[in-house]
Design a protein around this motif. Structure first.
Motif, PDB file in Angstrom:
ATOM      1  N   ILE A  26       0.661  -1.271   0.204  1.00 12.03           N
ATOM      2  CA  ILE A  26      -0.001   0.028   0.203  1.00 12.03           C
ATOM      3  C   ILE A  26       1.037   1.434  -0.087  1.00 12.03           C
ATOM      4  O   ILE A  26       0.628   2.201  -0.567  1.00 12.03           O
ATOM      5  CB  ILE A  26      -1.106  -0.129   1.095  1.00 12.03           C
ATOM      6  N   PHE A  27       1.877   1.135   0.770  1.00 13.76           N
ATOM      7  CA  PHE A  27       2.837   2.520   0.515  1.00 13.76           C
ATOM      8  C   PHE A  27       3.536   2.519  -0.651  1.00 13.76           C
ATOM      9  O   PHE A  27       3.488   3.753  -1.073  1.00 13.76           O
ATOM     10  CB  PHE A  27       4.021   2.004   1.925  1.00 13.76           C
ATOM     11  N   MET A  28       4.023   1.614  -1.279  1.00  8.51           N
ATOM     12  CA  MET A  28       4.391   1.562  -2.741  1.00  8.51           C
ATOM     13  C   MET A  28       3.429   2.108  -3.598  1.00  8.51           C
ATOM     14  O   MET A  28       3.657   3.183  -4.303  1.00  8.51           O
ATOM     15  CB  MET A  28       4.852   0.363  -3.351  1.00  8.51           C
ATOM     16  N   TRP A  29       2.296   1.834  -3.533  1.00  4.20           N
ATOM     17  CA  TRP A  29       1.065   2.207  -4.491  1.00  4.20           C
ATOM     18  C   TRP A  29       0.942   3.691  -4.142  1.00  4.20           C
ATOM     19  O   TRP A  29       0.920   4.475  -4.942  1.00  4.20           O
ATOM     20  CB  TRP A  29      -0.151   1.564  -4.026  1.00  4.20           C
ATOM     21  N   THR A  30       0.717   4.190  -2.940  1.00  2.00           N
ATOM     22  CA  THR A  30       0.382   5.613  -2.588  1.00  2.00           C
ATOM     23  C   THR A  30       1.382   6.464  -2.855  1.00  2.00           C
ATOM     24  O   THR A  30       1.453   7.597  -3.391  1.00  2.00           O
ATOM     25  CB  THR A  30      -0.254   5.747  -1.140  1.00  2.00           C
ATOM     26  N   PHE A  31       2.761   6.140  -2.497  1.00  2.00           N
ATOM     27  CA  PHE A  31       3.833   6.948  -2.492  1.00  2.00           C
ATOM     28  C   PHE A  31       4.336   7.160  -3.842  1.00  2.00           C
ATOM     29  O   PHE A  31       4.427   8.512  -4.251  1.00  2.00           O
ATOM     30  CB  PHE A  31       5.152   6.118  -1.872  1.00  2.00           C
ATOM     31  N   PHE A  32       4.437   6.098  -4.921  1.00  2.00           N
ATOM     32  CA  PHE A  32       4.727   6.650  -6.200  1.00  2.00           C
ATOM     33  C   PHE A  32       3.604   7.047  -7.002  1.00  2.00           C
ATOM     34  O   PHE A  32       3.812   7.581  -8.139  1.00  2.00           O
ATOM     35  CB  PHE A  32       5.155   5.207  -6.931  1.00  2.00           C
ATOM     36  N   TYR A  33       2.204   6.867  -6.431  1.00  2.00           N
ATOM     37  CA  TYR A  33       1.051   7.642  -7.177  1.00  2.00           C
ATOM     38  C   TYR A  33       1.355   9.173  -6.793  1.00  2.00           C
ATOM     39  O   TYR A  33       1.196  10.038  -7.540  1.00  2.00           O
ATOM     40  CB  TYR A  33      -0.191   7.361  -6.672  1.00  2.00           C
ATOM     41  N   GLY A  34       1.895   9.393  -5.523  1.00  2.29           N
ATOM     42  CA  GLY A  34       2.230  10.829  -5.280  1.00  2.29           C
ATOM     43  C   GLY A  34       3.214  11.392  -5.984  1.00  2.29           C
ATOM     44  O   GLY A  34       3.297  12.617  -6.624  1.00  2.29           O
ATOM     45  N   ILE A  35       4.375  10.843  -6.099  1.00  2.00           N
ATOM     46  CA  ILE A  35       5.342  11.107  -7.042  1.00  2.00           C
ATOM     47  C   ILE A  35       4.910  11.158  -8.571  1.00  2.00           C
ATOM     48  O   ILE A  35       5.238  12.033  -9.244  1.00  2.00           O
ATOM     49  CB  ILE A  35       6.587  10.053  -6.995  1.00  2.00           C
ATOM     50  N   GLU A  36       4.183  10.404  -8.996  1.00  2.00           N
ATOM     51  CA  GLU A  36       3.593  10.551 -10.493  1.00  2.00           C
ATOM     52  C   GLU A  36       2.907  11.845 -10.785  1.00  2.00           C
ATOM     53  O   GLU A  36       3.064  12.399 -11.853  1.00  2.00           O
ATOM     54  CB  GLU A  36       2.625   9.421 -10.765  1.00  2.00           C
ATOM     55  N   LEU A  37       2.036  12.169  -9.673  1.00  2.82           N
ATOM     56  CA  LEU A  37       1.293  13.471  -9.927  1.00  2.82           C
ATOM     57  C   LEU A  37       2.376  14.724  -9.782  1.00  2.82           C
ATOM     58  O   LEU A  37       1.912  15.671 -10.470  1.00  2.82           O
ATOM     59  CB  LEU A  37       0.344  13.560  -8.645  1.00  2.82           C
ATOM     60  N   THR A  38       3.337  14.717  -9.417  1.00  2.00           N
ATOM     61  CA  THR A  38       4.401  15.865  -9.208  1.00  2.00           C
ATOM     62  C   THR A  38       5.213  15.819 -10.667  1.00  2.00           C
ATOM     63  O   THR A  38       5.915  16.987 -10.719  1.00  2.00           O
ATOM     64  CB  THR A  38       5.348  15.699  -7.950  1.00  2.00           C
ATOM     65  N   LEU A  39       5.188  14.803 -11.399  1.00  4.18           N
ATOM     66  CA  LEU A  39       6.275  14.602 -12.449  1.00  4.18           C
ATOM     67  C   LEU A  39       5.534  15.348 -13.688  1.00  4.18           C
ATOM     68  O   LEU A  39       4.377  15.455 -14.007  1.00  4.18           O
ATOM     69  CB  LEU A  39       6.666  13.318 -12.800  1.00  4.18           C
ATOM     70  N   MET A  50       5.224   2.082 -13.159  1.00  7.24           N
ATOM     71  CA  MET A  50       5.566   0.906 -12.956  1.00  7.24           C
ATOM     72  C   MET A  50       5.819   0.453 -11.790  1.00  7.24           C
ATOM     73  O   MET A  50       5.501  -0.558 -11.227  1.00  7.24           O
ATOM     74  CB  MET A  50       6.899   0.768 -13.769  1.00  7.24           C
ATOM     75  N   LEU A  51       6.607   1.387 -10.927  1.00 11.12           N
ATOM     76  CA  LEU A  51       6.806   1.160  -9.492  1.00 11.12           C
ATOM     77  C   LEU A  51       5.526   1.052  -8.665  1.00 11.12           C
ATOM     78  O   LEU A  51       5.507   0.446  -7.527  1.00 11.12           O
ATOM     79  CB  LEU A  51       7.807   1.950  -8.739  1.00 11.12           C
ATOM     80  N   GLN A  52       4.350   2.076  -9.138  1.00 13.32           N
ATOM     81  CA  GLN A  52       3.189   2.098  -8.421  1.00 13.32           C
ATOM     82  C   GLN A  52       2.252   0.814  -8.507  1.00 13.32           C
ATOM     83  O   GLN A  52       1.999   0.342  -7.633  1.00 13.32           O
ATOM     84  CB  GLN A  52       2.633   3.197  -9.045  1.00 13.32           C
ATOM     85  N   TYR A  53       2.682   0.100 -10.003  1.00 18.52           N
ATOM     86  CA  TYR A  53       2.030  -1.262 -10.118  1.00 18.52           C
ATOM     87  C   TYR A  53       2.493  -2.324  -9.158  1.00 18.52           C
ATOM     88  O   TYR A  53       1.949  -3.246  -9.240  1.00 18.52           O
ATOM     89  CB  TYR A  53       1.856  -1.515 -11.429  1.00 18.52           C
TER      90      TYR A  53
END
Length: 108
Positions: A26-39, A50-53
């Motif tokens: 769950i941490f990987m999902w939410t953390f990398f989703y947050g990162i994706e939104l900032t890129l 890919m990391l989110q999935y």
């Protein structure tokens, strides 16, 4: 993340390992989703996706494993069945990583 680390350190409980893996997924999902939104770069967004999935695909399996062990219904969890539960997440991640060939996930 901290809850997952704490649960991992409390492995004397039978369900603690699967609970910690669930929290990490769950941490990987939410953390990398947050990162994706900032890129802003498509390439960097694809890497974050890919990391989110890795988290998205494994959350249901870890939730099932945690639930089975926590409710003491883990008698059916043989090592081969546990490995077979990860077939769908592996296929999902493989299909996402080859999306440029078939466009099943994203068309553009």
């Amino acid at each position: 993340l901290l809850l997952g680390v704490y649960a991992f350190n409390q492995r004397k409980e039978s369900f603690a390992f699967f609970f910690s893996m669930l929290m990490f997924a769950i941490f990987m999902w939410t953390f990398f989703y947050g990162i994706e939104l900032t890129l802003s770069s498509i390439l960097h967004m694809h890497i974050a996706l890919m990391l989110q999935y890795l988290g998205i695909a494994t959350v249901p399996v870890f939730f099932l494993l945690f639930s089975a062990v926590y409710t003491k219904h883990h008698f059916w969890l043989s090592p081969i069945r546990t490995v077979l539960l990860f077939v769908v997440p592996i296929i999902t991640i493989a299909a996402l990583s080859t999306n440029e060939l078939h466009r099943l996930f994203y068309t553009s």
